[in-house]
Write an enzyme that holds these catalytic residues in place. Structure first.
Site, short mmCIF file in Angstrom:
data_model
loop_
_atom_site.label_atom_id
_atom_site.label_comp_id
_atom_site.label_asym_id
_atom_site.label_seq_id
_atom_site.Cartn_x
_atom_site.Cartn_y
_atom_site.Cartn_z
N ASN A 11 22.77 -27.84 -14.46
CA ASN A 11 21.75 -28.33 -13.53
C ASN A 11 20.81 -27.20 -13.16
O ASN A 11 21.24 -26.05 -13.03
CB ASN A 11 22.37 -28.79 -12.20
N ASN A 185 39.52 -27.27 -4.28
CA ASN A 185 39.38 -26.55 -3.01
C ASN A 185 40.08 -27.41 -1.95
O ASN A 185 40.69 -28.44 -2.26
CB ASN A 185 37.92 -26.23 -2.68
N ALA A 254 28.76 -21.90 -6.12
CA ALA A 254 29.33 -21.34 -7.36
C ALA A 254 30.53 -20.42 -7.14
O ALA A 254 31.03 -19.84 -8.10
CB ALA A 254 28.28 -20.63 -8.20
N ALA A 255 31.00 -20.32 -5.90
CA ALA A 255 32.19 -19.49 -5.65
C ALA A 255 33.39 -20.08 -6.41
O ALA A 255 34.14 -19.36 -7.07
CB ALA A 255 32.49 -19.43 -4.17
N GLY A 256 33.54 -21.40 -6.33
CA GLY A 256 34.65 -22.06 -7.02
C GLY A 256 34.49 -21.99 -8.53
O GLY A 256 35.46 -21.77 -9.27
N ASP A 257 33.25 -22.14 -9.01
CA ASP A 257 33.01 -22.09 -10.46
C ASP A 257 33.33 -20.70 -11.00
O ASP A 257 33.94 -20.57 -12.07
CB ASP A 257 31.53 -22.41 -10.76
N ALA A 287 30.68 -13.21 -5.22
CA ALA A 287 29.69 -14.29 -5.40
C ALA A 287 29.19 -14.85 -4.07
O ALA A 287 28.00 -15.15 -3.94
CB ALA A 287 30.28 -15.40 -6.26
N SER A 296 24.42 -15.37 -8.39
CA SER A 296 25.38 -14.69 -7.49
C SER A 296 26.58 -14.12 -8.25
O SER A 296 27.42 -13.44 -7.68
CB SER A 296 25.90 -15.69 -6.45
#
Ligand code: RIB
Length: 314
Positions: A11, A185, A254-257, A287, A296
């Site tokens: 995206n 999460n 994007a922390a989880g990604d 990040a 990030s």
């Protein structure tokens, strides 16, 4: 080096900084919008590339300038983009993101080309699945495609990692059987287990939730809990909690990604899940101190330095 394949979404993120997340019916003013490469799948692939992995991305974008931006961003991180599909009849996916003054976000995704990634596309790229060792999924492409590809990956003996985001209204139960590592999460864990008021600082409550998912077929569960750290329930290293790294969060996008990708990169290097999660915890801690999704995500060199300095400071 073991190979990583990411199958998922791309995206272009339209990111707006806001003082607070708008309530229903509320209008608020922001003075800036940034365009940033994103998408849960692309963020994972980008992060794996930045962390030095041999990684390819299978997904779909439109035949437009946003598709070009996303492709170039992945290339700049060393990701193999040759499997990316350009759809003439669709626009590239976009995400409308607000980030509030606590760094928390809210996201609306307009799927565009992401919704066209089909089981036939998976069949056409079966050689990629065969070559890969670890395959990462998220849920911004059709669920049918995720289930189909994960089933194939499992049958081929690959390590399947699923970031179950966003959690669909009806989660396809069969998918649990194909997943080696599930990384929800806190919110996603509650939605998947349907356990209300889950006390995520309580180990027994988390174990109960993890057991529910294990009964459905998942082997290993890692729950990212923000300030409460990471809960790990693994076949090889057992149950533990990895403490959060204290940082000033400016944007959690994007922390989880990046956490999921970092986990895969370490597993590809032969680390166990606990070692991989400790590393991934540092990656996502960096990040969240930076704005945007792919913008990030740190490089391997930055993470190595950061880990060395946290050892020295503790
Ligand atoms: O996980 C963050 C991502 O979610 C953003 O980059 C956005 O594109 C949405 O997919």
């Amino acid at each position: 080096m073991k190979k990583i394949l990411v199958i998922g979404s791309l995206n272009l993120d339209m990111v707006v900084a806001v003082d607070h997340t708008p309530a229903v019916g509320e209008t608020i003013i922001s003075d800036k919008m940034n365009l940033v490469p994103g998408g849960k799948g692309a963020n994972q692939a980008y992060a794996a590339g930045r962390l030095g992995a041999d990684v390819a991305m299978l997904g779909a974008v439109g035949d437009d300038s946003y598709g070009n931006i996303l492709t170039e961003s992945l290339k700049s991180a060393g990701v193999n983009v040759s499997p990316l599909i350009r759809r003439k009849e669709e626009s590239t996916g976009i995400a409308l993101i607000t980030v509030n003054s606590d760094g928390d976000n809210s996201i609306v995704v307009v799927s565009g080309a992401n919704k066209t990634l089909s089981c036939e596309d998976i069949d056409r790229h079966m050689a990629l699945l065969q070559e890969a060792d670890i395959i990462l999924f998220q849920l911004e492409i059709p669920l049918e495609t995720v289930c189909y590809a994960a089933k194939k990956a499992k049958a081929l003996g690959k390590t399947v990692i699923l970031d179950p985001a966003p959690v669909p209204k009806v989660f396809p139960e069969e998918l649990y059987h194909y997943v080696d590592i599930l990384k929800p999460n806190e919110t996603e864990l509650q939605m998947l287990t349907k356990l209300d008021n889950l006390e995520t600082d309580n180990e027994a409550a988390l174990s109960k939730a993890a057991d529910l998912l294990k009964e459905k077929g998942v082997k290993n569960i890692l729950v990212t809990l923000g300030e409460k750290g990471v809960y790990l329930n693994a076949e090889d290293t057992g149950v533990c909690r990895i403490p959060a790294i204290k940082v000033e969060a400016v944007d959690t996008t994007a922390a989880g990604d990046s956490f999921t990708a970092a986990l895969a990169v370490m597993l590809a290097q032969g680390k166990n899940l606990k070692e991989a999660a400790v590393f991934a915890n540092h990656v996502s801690a960096i990040a969240v101190t930076r704005k945007g999704a792919q913008s990030s995500i740190p490089s391997l060199e930055e993470v190595t330095k950061y880990m060395q300095s946290s050892i020295l400071n503790n």
